[in-house]
Every structure is written in structure tokens, then in C-alpha cells.
Write an enzyme that holds these catalytic residues in place. Structure first.
Site, PDB file in Angstrom:
ATOM      1  N   ARG A 183       0.840  -1.188   0.000  1.00 13.06           N
ATOM      2  CA  ARG A 183       0.000   0.000   0.000  1.00 13.06           C
ATOM      3  C   ARG A 183       0.881   1.246   0.000  1.00 13.06           C
ATOM      4  NH1 ARG A 183      -4.919   1.813  -1.357  1.00 13.06           N
ATOM      5  NH2 ARG A 183      -6.252   2.533   0.326  1.00 13.06           N
ATOM      6  N   THR A 237      -9.905  -0.210  -9.678  1.00 15.89           N
ATOM      7  CA  THR A 237      -8.922  -1.121  -9.107  1.00 15.89           C
ATOM      8  C   THR A 237      -8.867  -2.322 -10.035  1.00 15.89           C
ATOM      9  OG1 THR A 237      -9.501  -0.321  -6.897  1.00 15.89           O
ATOM     10  CG2 THR A 237      -8.452  -2.462  -6.990  1.00 15.89           C
ATOM     11  N   THR A 284      -4.183  -0.964  -7.176  1.00 14.78           N
ATOM     12  CA  THR A 284      -4.948   0.204  -7.599  1.00 14.78           C
ATOM     13  C   THR A 284      -4.074   1.450  -7.669  1.00 14.78           C
ATOM     14  OG1 THR A 284      -6.970   1.480  -7.111  1.00 14.78           O
ATOM     15  CG2 THR A 284      -5.604   0.847  -5.243  1.00 14.78           C
ATOM     16  N   ASN A 298      -6.250   4.152  -7.215  1.00 11.11           N
ATOM     17  CA  ASN A 298      -7.422   4.812  -6.632  1.00 11.11           C
ATOM     18  C   ASN A 298      -8.383   5.260  -7.725  1.00 11.11           C
ATOM     19  OD1 ASN A 298      -9.045   5.503  -4.483  1.00 11.11           O
ATOM     20  ND2 ASN A 298      -8.185   7.544  -4.254  1.00 11.11           N
ATOM     21  N   ASP A 329      -7.774   8.431   0.356  1.00 10.33           N
ATOM     22  CA  ASP A 329      -8.299   7.323   1.153  1.00 10.33           C
ATOM     23  C   ASP A 329      -8.045   7.525   2.645  1.00 10.33           C
ATOM     24  OD1 ASP A 329      -9.509   5.937  -0.835  1.00 10.33           O
ATOM     25  OD2 ASP A 329      -8.110   4.261  -0.881  1.00 10.33           O
ATOM     26  N   SER A 355      -8.073   0.376   3.342  1.00 10.98           N
ATOM     27  CA  SER A 355      -8.522  -0.065   2.021  1.00 10.98           C
ATOM     28  C   SER A 355      -9.591  -1.135   2.170  1.00 10.98           C
ATOM     29  CB  SER A 355      -7.338  -0.645   1.236  1.00 10.98           C
ATOM     30  OG  SER A 355      -7.768  -1.278   0.048  1.00 10.98           O
ATOM     31  N   SER A 356     -10.393  -1.324   1.112  1.00  7.60           N
ATOM     32  CA  SER A 356     -11.364  -2.417   1.057  1.00  7.60           C
ATOM     33  C   SER A 356     -10.856  -3.606   0.252  1.00  7.60           C
ATOM     34  CB  SER A 356     -12.674  -1.925   0.422  1.00  7.60           C
ATOM     35  OG  SER A 356     -13.321  -0.999   1.251  1.00  7.60           O
TER      36      SER A 356
END
Length: 572
Positions: A109, A382, A400, A402, A424, A453-454
């Protein structure tokens, strides 16, 4: 943790709410299955574009494993699908190594620059400036994807990084045909791209998006990938190339420094492992909120005998589980390197029992009766891909930049767009970001922190079958993976799982979103009679890719989402 919410759930349990449902729970599941050391003898790859799928199979044919193929697929998507991911962004890599049974999670990330502070993204009135948070270099975190490829090749791959990156480098130099989604993404972000000459030079032709069918080449990105292949992290995060990035970012109003780039590192984390009805689910830990939310939902459902219920009542229970998990998912979670989180409490069966006891078997729970929290509504731009190799190694990768084409900002001569992942974060506590996120200190943009994040790459492991699954889709990622896992456990093959119509509830807004044909007219009426607000003809969402291995028949399957015509799943 919000002790009031736990107390409310506990009081509901003690009060005996929903006793009938609790008593008809299924029997205690058998010991969770494990994977053998031997593999299927062939491989399966599913991704959002057939060129990327072929790149993964090419590297496997050269003697690479699933982790080398993960580099090849990801880097090729960086070339051909810049709207969704790229080396200016980051992602999560869930890995299973067959030789020793190791499951691990690579957190690549993006991180917040050291100079990050909320007021940088405020307007003159102290409110969040949407333009600053999503457009231009101030919206960009320090990328993690290049470091992920170096890490993968060095610790898990069989081939040199140069061989795993070779298909992407070749495709960037030789070009590929512009397809509809590629062109549409540039058209959608055209006004933002036009702010910077390097962005226009890379993505536009005579001031317009390139024509569909035209050959698209990106020699600058080929050069950048070659530099990473030969120099590793130093080819991106240090030296002349890093200086080029920092100089351009700062000249355009960003806050990156050479120290920010040099300090970046991949974090290798322990995945979350869940047991559900004799299946083992291995999934994403924080800074993904997906694994925690999945755990809550499956723990809630484990107290019901779903086989005794008709489809409408199963959907009702799924929606109520979603509602409760989404209420919790973003309030408590953040970067695990900096934030102490009540993970054990959130994943406790006792906590799930309290949540379950608050579910009425015939009525929807209005979200405003649950403790208040406004959940995030994240970008859907994504990508995800899934791989099983001949030896039984597995990779589930979601990555991703974003928004579509990230920040829209390109550093001249690099060949890629920077992410806009800073949005985010909860940039200004108590104020919603561009997608509705209101958060506090746990997800604040502090130096070196990683935004929540999801993204939820996952493995589903049964006694005879194993699946590798994930999808893009913003805040809907978690419910898509949840529904996909349930369908796979029920016996569906990946080709069917990825094509199923989807539905979603995320606590607020208090609405059940549903793709066309997710429910019959009678099912919609029945859900409405229970008190659910149903939008049953929304646009489609997500781009799920799944592979599976039936160990009893030694059969592989690859399912790629039919919602995108260029997606591809292949067995080789």
C-alpha cells in the site's frame, strides 16, 4: 473500541432476541482443511485483460511459479490498464507457497509523505478541498508496486525479475490495440490530464483520447520497468530516477522528498484465517478492512442453518450481516504499524453472537438504530487477478491507483501516472472526503502511514476444492467477495461465481443496491415487505477474477468477469 456497541449487542443476546435462530445453528464444523504439498500439474490465470493473462502463462511456461506470474500479470496490467493500477500505485498480494504451506500477505500500500498534515488539503474556509485531494501530486502517496515486484522476485519467485517483467516491457515497446475501456478512462479524466504537459503527451493524441483500435506504445514505461529489473528498488526509490520524481512532484505542488522514497518498504503481514462450516478462508489483514468485515459476516452467518431457509430469508440474513460489519469496518481500523486495533474482539464468535441476536428474522434493522458511523464510499477503479500454478502455489492480487488514472499527474519521461491514494485517508477528521468517508485519528494522513482499504484478495479452502478470488469495486469489494465465497462453498464454479448478479449493503445509505436480475420481482417485494429499501436495477459493478482447483478430480477452472469483454481466464 466502542464499548457501548458491544454492550448493546451483549444485552440483545442476554435478552434472548432471536433465540430460535440461534438454536437452529449448524453443528460444530470439522477441523479446517489444509492444502497438500503437491499441485495440480497445470496452471490457471484469470485477470481483467487477456494480454495480461497471457503474460502470466508465458512466464509460467518459462519455468516461473505463481509469484513470478503475479509479477508478469501485474506489470502488464500497468501497461495496458493504467486507469486501474500501475507502478505509480500500490496493492495487496496474498500468497500461498505449496512447498511448506506458508500463507503470507504482502502489503504494498502507498504511504503518506513525511510532510503530510491535514491542513494541506484544506481550502480557505478550513474545509476539505476536493481538487487537492484527488488531482495532482499533492494527492499522491509514495508508490508501493515497484517494491512489491522486487520483493516477490527476491523472496518467492524462481526467475530473475528481468524475466518476469519481460512480457510487460515488450508490450510497452511494441504496443497493443486501444480498447473501449482504455479510451473511455482517458476521456473521463481528460480535463484533469490537460493540466500537465507530460500527462497530455503520454495519454492523448492531438488533444484527444486515442482512437479505439489504434496501437498504443509506452517506451518510457518500458525504460522504467527495465531500470527496476536491473537495479531493483534502487532503480525507482533512489538515485537519479528518484530525484526526477521528487523534483517534478514538488515543482507541481506536491510534498514528496528523497527520504520518503528511500524509506518505502513492503510489509509482510500475517493473513487473517477464518473457519466457516468446514471451510478455511484466508484473507486480508489491516490496512485492508476486508478481512475483518468478512470475518464478522461469516461469524454472524455461522449461527444459522441456512439450508432451512428460503432464498429471500438467506438474502435478508446476508444483508443484515453486511449492515453490521460495515458499521464496524472503518471506525476501528487503520495502519497496523501505528494503530492499536481490537481485531480479536471484532472477530470473536461471542461478539458475532451478540450481533446475531440483534437481527430480527423477519424484519430489516434500520441503520439509524445502530450506533452512528458514516462509512466510506471508495473508488472502484482497481484491478484483481488470481493464479494457481502447477505446483499448487497461489496468488490473489488486488492493486490500484485509486481513481481512474489516479491523480492524473505524470512525471515526464517515466511512462506512468501517480496515484491519488491520499484521498483514502481521513484527511481532515470529521469532514467527508470526495467519496463520503468521515474518519478520525486512526486513518489520519500521518507520516509513513498507509491508508485503509477495502481490497480483499482471498483463498477459500475446502476438503476437495480451493478457490482464489478477489475483485475491484471500491466499498463493494467486500460484499462481492463475500457473495462469491458463499457461491463457491455452495458448489458453483468460478465461471458462474464471477458472473452472478450482485447485491450490496454498507450500513449507510440504508439501501440495498442490486444489479439488474439480482432479485426476481417477487424477491424484491418480499424484501421490501421486511422493511428493506431496495434499488434493484442499478448499474453493474466490479470485475471479479477467480480460479479454482478441484483436488478430487484434479481439475482447474478459471472464471473472468463477463462484465468486461477484454477479461480472460485460462487454464494451461
Amino acid at each position: 473500541m466502542n464499548r457501548l456497541w458491544i454492550l448493546l449487542a451483549g444485552l440483545a443476546l442476554l435478552a434472548g432476541c432471536n433465540v430460535t435462530d440461534a438454536q437452529d445453528a449448524s453443528t460444530t464444523p470439522s477441523a479446517a482443511p489444509s492444502l497438500p504439498a503437491s499441485g495440480p500439474g497445470k496452471a490457471a490465470v484469470a485477470s481483467s485483460h487477456r494480454i495480461a493473462t497471457d503474460a502470466g502463462l508465458e512466464v509460467l511456461a518459462k519455468g516461473g511459479n505463481a509469484f513470478d506470474a503475479a509479477i508478469a500479470v501485474g506489470a502488464t496490467l500497468a501497461v495496458i490498464e493504467p486507469s486501474s493500477s500501475g507502478i505509480g500505485g500500490g496493492g495487496f498480494f496474498l500468497l500461498h507457497r505449496a512447498s511448506d504451506g506458508k500463507d503470507t500477505f504482502l502489503d504494498a500500500r502507498e504511504t503518506a509523505p513525511a510532510a503530510s498534515k491535514g491542513e494541506l488539503w484544506a481550502d480557505a474556509e478550513g474545509k476539505l478541498d476536493r481538487d487537492k485531494s484527488i488531482n495532482g501530486p499533492l494527492s499522491a502517496g509514495i508508490p508501493g508496486e515497484p517494491a512489491a515486484y522486487v520483493w516477490l522476485a527476491g523472496k518467492y519467485g524462481k526467475l530473475p525479475l528481468s524475466e518476469s517483467l519481460a512480457p510487460a516491457i515488450r508490450i510497452a515497446r511494441e504496443g497493443f490495440p486501444v480498447y473501449a475501456r482504455f479510451r473511455a478512462s482517458i476521456e473521463r479524466r481528460k480535463e484533469v490530464l490537460q493540466r500537465w504537459p507530460a500527462s497530455v503527451a503520454l495519454y492523448m493524441v492531438d488533444g484527444e483520447a486515442p482512437a479505439e483500435g489504434a496501437t498504443w506504445k509506452n517506451p518510457d514505461l518500458a525504460d522504467t520497468l527495465e531500470r527496476i529489473a536491473s537495479q531493483g528498488n534502487d532503480g525507482f526509490y533512489k538515485g537519479e530516477f528518484a530525484a526526477k520524481l521528487v523534483d517534478a512532484v514538488r515543482a507541481a505542488g506536491g510534498i514528496w522528498t528523497l527520504d520518503d522514497l528511500a524509506a518505502y518498504t513492503v510489509r509482510e503481514r500475517e493473513p487473517i484465517a477464518l473457519d466457516y462450516r468446514g471451510w478455511r478462508i484466508v484473507t486480508s489483514p489491516p490496512p485492508s478492512s476486508g478481512g475483518i468485515a468478512l470475518g464478522e459476516m461469516f461469524n454472524i452467518l455461522s449461527g444459522y442453518n441456512l439450508a432451512k431457509r428460503d432464498r429471500v430469508h438467506r438474502i435478508h440474513l446476508n444483508i443484515e450481516a453486511m449492515r453490521r460489519a460495515y458499521r464496524d469496518r472503518a471506525e476501528y481500523l487503520g495502519d497496523p504499524d501505528y494503530v492499536e486495533m481490537p481485531v480479536a474482539e471484532l472477530l470473536s464468535p461471542l461478539y458475532a453472537a451478540g450481533l446475531r441476536a440483534s437481527i430480527h428474522p423477519e424484519k430489516a434493522t434500520p441503520s439509524d438504530l445502530l450506533p452512528g458511523y458514516i462509512p466510506p464510499n471508495e473508488s472502484e477503479h482497481t484491478t484483481h487477478y488470481s493464479i494457481i500454478d502447477a505446483d499448487g502455489n497461489m496468488a490473489a492480487v488486488t492493486k490500484t491507483v485509486n481513481l481512474t488514472l489516479g491523480s492524473g499527474f505524470v512525471v515526464a519521461g517515466t511512462g506512468f501516472v501517480l496515484n491519488n491514494e491520499m484521498d483514502d485517508f481521513a484527511l481532515l477528521p470529521g469532514q467527508p472526503n470526495a467519496f463520503g468517508l468521515v474518519g478520525g485519528d486512526a486513518n489520519a494522513p500521518k507520516p509513513g502511514h498507509r491508508p485503509l482499504s477495502s481490497m480483499t484478495p482471498s483463498f477459500v479452502i475446502g476438503n476437495d476444492r480451493v478457490g482464489v478470488i478477489g475483485t475491484p469495486g471500491g466499498s463493494r469489494i467486500i460484499t462481492m467477495v463475500f457473495e462469491g465465497i458463499l457461491a463457491f462453498i455452495d458448489g458453483e464454479l468460478p465461471e458462474k461465481v464471477v458472473a452472478n448478479p450482485r447485491y450490496h449493503h454498507q450500513y449507510l445509505p440504508d439501501v440495498v443496491s442490486a444489479e439488474p436480475n439480482a432479485f426476481t420481482r417477487e424477491e424484491t417485494r418480499a424484501l421490501q415487505a421486511m422493511g428493506h429499501i431496495v434499488n434493484d436495477a442499478e448499474r453493474t459493478w466490479g470485475l471479479m477474477n477467480m480460479v479454482s482447483w478441484d483436488r478430487k478430480t484434479n481439475t482447474l477452472h478459471a472464471g473472468s468477469d463477463p462484465r468486461e469483454e477484454m477479461s480472460s481466464g485460462k487454464v494451461q
